[in-house]
Design a protein around this motif. Structure first.
Motif, mmCIF file in Angstrom:
data_model
loop_
_atom_site.group_PDB
_atom_site.id
_atom_site.type_symbol
_atom_site.label_atom_id
_atom_site.label_comp_id
_atom_site.label_asym_id
_atom_site.label_seq_id
_atom_site.Cartn_x
_atom_site.Cartn_y
_atom_site.Cartn_z
ATOM 1 N N LYS A 16 0.836 -1.194 0.000
ATOM 2 C CA LYS A 16 0.000 0.000 0.000
ATOM 3 C C LYS A 16 0.872 1.245 0.000
ATOM 4 O O LYS A 16 0.617 2.182 -0.759
ATOM 5 C CB LYS A 16 -0.940 0.010 1.205
ATOM 6 C CG LYS A 16 -1.829 1.230 1.236
ATOM 7 C CD LYS A 16 -2.791 1.215 2.395
ATOM 8 C CE LYS A 16 -3.644 2.472 2.369
ATOM 9 N NZ LYS A 16 -4.634 2.498 3.426
ATOM 10 N N LEU A 20 0.840 3.962 -2.891
ATOM 11 C CA LEU A 20 0.537 5.375 -2.627
ATOM 12 C C LEU A 20 1.676 6.284 -3.080
ATOM 13 O O LEU A 20 1.444 7.394 -3.567
ATOM 14 C CB LEU A 20 0.233 5.590 -1.147
ATOM 15 C CG LEU A 20 -1.105 5.054 -0.664
ATOM 16 C CD1 LEU A 20 -1.225 5.171 0.853
ATOM 17 C CD2 LEU A 20 -2.258 5.769 -1.351
ATOM 18 N N TYR A 65 -3.768 0.729 -10.213
ATOM 19 C CA TYR A 65 -4.657 -0.025 -9.323
ATOM 20 C C TYR A 65 -5.233 -1.276 -9.984
ATOM 21 O O TYR A 65 -6.156 -1.886 -9.465
ATOM 22 C CB TYR A 65 -5.773 0.884 -8.793
ATOM 23 C CG TYR A 65 -5.265 1.784 -7.704
ATOM 24 C CD1 TYR A 65 -5.298 1.384 -6.378
ATOM 25 C CD2 TYR A 65 -4.697 3.023 -7.999
ATOM 26 C CE1 TYR A 65 -4.799 2.194 -5.369
ATOM 27 C CE2 TYR A 65 -4.193 3.838 -6.997
ATOM 28 C CZ TYR A 65 -4.249 3.412 -5.691
ATOM 29 O OH TYR A 65 -3.746 4.210 -4.693
ATOM 30 N N ASN A 131 -8.128 7.974 -3.458
ATOM 31 C CA ASN A 131 -8.946 7.601 -2.300
ATOM 32 C C ASN A 131 -10.023 6.587 -2.687
ATOM 33 O O ASN A 131 -10.286 5.629 -1.957
ATOM 34 C CB ASN A 131 -9.596 8.837 -1.670
ATOM 35 C CG ASN A 131 -8.584 9.734 -0.997
ATOM 36 O OD1 ASN A 131 -7.492 9.310 -0.642
ATOM 37 N ND2 ASN A 131 -8.938 10.989 -0.830
ATOM 38 N N GLU A 134 -8.248 3.225 -3.447
ATOM 39 C CA GLU A 134 -7.741 2.633 -2.209
ATOM 40 C C GLU A 134 -8.870 1.987 -1.411
ATOM 41 O O GLU A 134 -8.649 1.036 -0.682
ATOM 42 C CB GLU A 134 -7.027 3.677 -1.338
ATOM 43 C CG GLU A 134 -5.616 3.990 -1.773
ATOM 44 C CD GLU A 134 -4.658 2.809 -1.656
ATOM 45 O OE1 GLU A 134 -4.769 2.007 -0.715
ATOM 46 O OE2 GLU A 134 -3.782 2.689 -2.536
#
Length: 162
Positions: A16, A20, A65, A131, A134
């Motif tokens: 993660k 990010l 992603y 966001n 995620e």
């Protein structure tokens, strides 16, 4: 159902964190390109350049992603988000790009102003998508109405820093 070991949890956190970091690098890069698009000397072509940069950013984020999306879906979503910002104070870029009709100072003032607002808008759009992704979201379940306030807050925070 098996529980995750500490090693598995640590690996997920590292993944993660790395994801990010990569997302942040994509957004940062596209903010620079958005600022540069503000200096395209031809009125209204600069706005098209800004939109193209944002579509490219969202495309790169969807790829990061692991999502596959058609470019038309990304274009529509980005246009909708920018429309949301326009009602919240981003209508000024039209005025800034129109300033470029005035030779010399008009081009400089329009470029600086549009570049700053374009970079802030790109940052806000990027953060909203990160966001959403995620949280496990996809472009097909992306709801502009649900992210409207986040988008405006990210944009406001970025323009306040400028």
């Amino acid at each position: 159902m098996a529980t995750k070991t500490e090693t598995e949890i640590d690996t997920q956190i590292e993944d993660k964190a790395e994801r990010l970091e990569k997302a942040s690098a994509i957004i940062s890069n596209k903010c620079k390109w958005s600022a540069a698009a503000g200096f395209i000397p031809v009125p209204y072509v600069d706005l098209a350049g800004l939109a193209a940069v944002q579509v490219k950013m969202v495309s790169e984020l969807t790829h990061l992603y692991g999502r596959t999306v058609k470019q038309d879906a990304i274009k529509t979503t980005v246009a909708t988000l920018l429309g949301t910002l326009a009602t919240g104070g981003l209508a000024a870029p039209v005025a800034f790009t129109t300033l470029k009709i005035i030779p010399g100072l008009g081009s400089v003032a329009g470029g600086v102003s549009l570049g700053a607002l374009g970079a802030a808008a790109t940052y806000a759009v990027g953060k909203v998508f990160v966001n959403h992704f995620e949280g496990g979201g996809t472009l097909s379940n992306f709801d502009v109405d649900k992210v409207k306030d986040d988008l405006k807050n990210e944009f406001s925070a970025k323009t306040a820093k400028a």
